[in-house]
Design an enzyme around this catalytic site. Structure first.
Site, PDB file in Angstrom:
ATOM      1  N   THR A  43       0.953  -1.077  -0.194  1.00 47.06           N
ATOM      2  CA  THR A  43       0.022   0.100  -0.081  1.00 47.06           C
ATOM      3  C   THR A  43       0.706   1.137  -0.109  1.00 47.06           C
ATOM      4  O   THR A  43       0.621   2.312  -0.674  1.00 47.06           O
ATOM      5  CB  THR A  43      -1.016  -0.124   1.218  1.00 47.06           C
ATOM      6  OG1 THR A  43      -1.792  -1.348   1.390  1.00 47.06           O
ATOM      7  CG2 THR A  43      -1.762   1.017   1.049  1.00 47.06           C
ATOM      8  N   TYR A 106     -13.306  -4.010  -3.814  1.00 47.98           N
ATOM      9  CA  TYR A 106     -14.406  -3.478  -4.633  1.00 47.98           C
ATOM     10  C   TYR A 106     -15.463  -4.562  -4.887  1.00 47.98           C
ATOM     11  O   TYR A 106     -16.434  -4.233  -5.054  1.00 47.98           O
ATOM     12  CB  TYR A 106     -13.704  -3.006  -5.835  1.00 47.98           C
ATOM     13  CG  TYR A 106     -14.724  -2.100  -6.763  1.00 47.98           C
ATOM     14  CD1 TYR A 106     -15.167  -0.947  -6.441  1.00 47.98           C
ATOM     15  CD2 TYR A 106     -15.311  -2.866  -7.741  1.00 47.98           C
ATOM     16  CE1 TYR A 106     -16.422  -0.620  -7.126  1.00 47.98           C
ATOM     17  CE2 TYR A 106     -16.299  -2.323  -8.778  1.00 47.98           C
ATOM     18  CZ  TYR A 106     -16.762  -1.086  -8.260  1.00 47.98           C
ATOM     19  OH  TYR A 106     -17.732  -0.506  -9.118  1.00 47.98           O
ATOM     20  N   TYR A 132      -3.607 -10.594   3.766  1.00 48.39           N
ATOM     21  CA  TYR A 132      -3.541  -9.010   4.217  1.00 48.39           C
ATOM     22  C   TYR A 132      -4.841  -8.794   4.536  1.00 48.39           C
ATOM     23  O   TYR A 132      -5.735  -8.576   3.644  1.00 48.39           O
ATOM     24  CB  TYR A 132      -2.912  -8.301   3.011  1.00 48.39           C
ATOM     25  CG  TYR A 132      -2.960  -6.643   3.547  1.00 48.39           C
ATOM     26  CD1 TYR A 132      -3.225  -6.081   4.615  1.00 48.39           C
ATOM     27  CD2 TYR A 132      -2.395  -5.777   2.487  1.00 48.39           C
ATOM     28  CE1 TYR A 132      -3.138  -4.786   4.892  1.00 48.39           C
ATOM     29  CE2 TYR A 132      -2.186  -4.567   2.561  1.00 48.39           C
ATOM     30  CZ  TYR A 132      -2.632  -3.879   3.776  1.00 48.39           C
ATOM     31  OH  TYR A 132      -2.634  -2.453   4.105  1.00 48.39           O
ATOM     32  N   ARG A 137      -9.850  -0.415   3.607  1.00 46.12           N
ATOM     33  CA  ARG A 137      -9.495  -0.089   2.105  1.00 46.12           C
ATOM     34  C   ARG A 137     -10.286  -1.125   1.021  1.00 46.12           C
ATOM     35  O   ARG A 137     -10.579  -0.689   0.203  1.00 46.12           O
ATOM     36  CB  ARG A 137      -7.837  -0.335   2.103  1.00 46.12           C
ATOM     37  CG  ARG A 137      -7.054   0.878   2.540  1.00 46.12           C
ATOM     38  CD  ARG A 137      -5.773   0.676   2.234  1.00 46.12           C
ATOM     39  NE  ARG A 137      -5.020   1.928   2.643  1.00 46.12           N
ATOM     40  CZ  ARG A 137      -4.543   2.809   1.710  1.00 46.12           C
ATOM     41  NH1 ARG A 137      -5.069   2.813   0.328  1.00 46.12           N
ATOM     42  NH2 ARG A 137      -3.849   3.917   2.201  1.00 46.12           N
ATOM     43  N   LYS A 160      -1.297 -10.181   7.922  1.00 47.98           N
ATOM     44  CA  LYS A 160      -1.071  -8.868   8.404  1.00 47.98           C
ATOM     45  C   LYS A 160      -2.475  -8.287   8.675  1.00 47.98           C
ATOM     46  O   LYS A 160      -3.251  -8.192   7.732  1.00 47.98           O
ATOM     47  CB  LYS A 160      -0.526  -7.947   7.048  1.00 47.98           C
ATOM     48  CG  LYS A 160      -0.634  -6.438   7.367  1.00 47.98           C
ATOM     49  CD  LYS A 160       0.161  -5.598   6.183  1.00 47.98           C
ATOM     50  CE  LYS A 160       0.170  -4.146   6.481  1.00 47.98           C
ATOM     51  NZ  LYS A 160       0.563  -3.474   5.134  1.00 47.98           N
ATOM     52  N   ILE A 202       4.139  -4.721  10.162  1.00 51.63           N
ATOM     53  CA  ILE A 202       4.674  -4.368   8.705  1.00 51.63           C
ATOM     54  C   ILE A 202       4.229  -2.862   8.812  1.00 51.63           C
ATOM     55  O   ILE A 202       3.147  -2.435   8.873  1.00 51.63           O
ATOM     56  CB  ILE A 202       3.705  -5.181   7.482  1.00 51.63           C
ATOM     57  CG1 ILE A 202       4.228  -6.766   7.740  1.00 51.63           C
ATOM     58  CG2 ILE A 202       3.942  -4.637   6.430  1.00 51.63           C
ATOM     59  CD1 ILE A 202       3.335  -7.769   6.810  1.00 51.63           C
TER      60      ILE A 202
END
Length: 306
Positions: A43, A106, A132, A137, A160, A202
């Site tokens: 990211t 999405y 992740y 997001r 993560k 991370i």
């Protein structure tokens, strides 16, 4: 790690210019200060707006500079399973040691769809995968039961957790905690997450203060909670400032102040507001690591990568 830009030329020009000097200094700085691994095309690296060619160049450069001193983890996740398989295959070919794969964004898949997405990747590519989970997001959350299923897949080695919910980690089953490496993806909650049994962070902030983040985790792993809390409190204003606007705008501005990195980000993101810039500057000023880095490297070029 932040991806470099050089004026209006973009990432590829910055990486290739001057024999790749734009990425080398900060990668080497991370390794020199004891960071355990490098994440390329995550990211913070603006993976969503990198071209395929740029992704390839960033990973190649990180692998080259790391020289196997630390693992290189490539961000290869997309909202298309086929594309994710292709990017993960390419990352392995380029020498990456693992892949960081975000939950498909999405599309809003079901939990079964999320499971099958990761299953398809690990069946197609023999490369360790770190799941992740970043619902803020991606728009989807990997449920605890789905994570338990993913942990059974050969090749899934860690997660993560960027939810910022330490209680969620605490509620994880003992088998999940034993089967997977659990990494915090949130600097502000990394201290309690790791004190409660997490395996590391991370980190966004580590781009600009690697030594302090390494010291924080060393204090945790050696049982010195008092020192860990002191370091966390020292870093807390920076953690807060770096979350004022969407990552990686704030960290790229911090790197601009500390090391001369071009602070630009690609649209639709924009550079930080004057108010956020002032808060970042104020948070960095008391940190001796940042002051010594900027004084020691006055001649670094304007576009660097971290």
């Amino acid at each position: 790690m932040a991806s470099p830009r050089r004026g209006d030329h973009g990432v590829g020009h910055a990486i290739q210019g001057r024999q790749g000097r734009y990425r080398r200094p900060l990668v080497e700085c991370q390794i020199r200060h004891g960071i355990s691994a490098i994440v390329a095309c995550g990211t913070t690296g603006e993976s969503a707006t990198l071209s395929r060619a740029e992704r390839r160049m960033v990973i190649e450069r990180c692998v080259e500079v790391a020289e196997k001193n630390v693992p290189v983890i490539a961000g290869t996740g997309t909202n298309c399973t086929e594309t994710t398989v292709e990017l993960t295959t390419e990352a392995k070919t380029l020498g990456s040691d693992a892949a960081l794969i975000v939950a498909p964004y999405y599309n809003k898949p079901s939990q079964e769809g999320i499971y099958r997405h990761y299953e398809a990747v690990v069946r197609a590519v023999d490369l360790p995968v770190i799941v992740y989970n970043v619902p803020s997001r991606s728009g989807v959350d990997i449920a605890p039961r789905t994570l338990e299923r993913l942990a059974q897949l050969p090749g899934v080695v860690g997660i993560k957790d960027a939810t910022g919910d330490v209680g969620r980690f605490l509620a994880s089953s003992p088998s999940i905690k034993a089967q997977l490496c659990h990494f915090s993806g949130n600097d502000q909650t990394a201290l309690p997450f790791n004190l409660c049994g997490g395996h590391g962070t991370i980190s966004v902030a580590a781009n600009v203060v690697p030594r302090l983040m390494v010291s924080l985790h060393h204090a945790i792993t050696t049982g010195n909670a008092q020192a860990a809390v002191a370091i966390h409190q020292r870093l807390q204003p920076l953690f807060i400032a770096l979350e004022r606007e969407t990552n990686p705008g704030p960290i790229k501005y911090a790197l601009h102040l500390a090391r001369g990195l071009n602070p630009d980000v690609r649209l639709p993101l924009t550079t930080v507001s004057p108010e956020t810039a002032a808060e970042i500057r104020s948070a960095l000023e008391p940190l001796a690591e940042v002051r010594s880095a900027s004084h020691a490297s006055p001649s670094l070029p304007l576009a660097l990568a971290s």
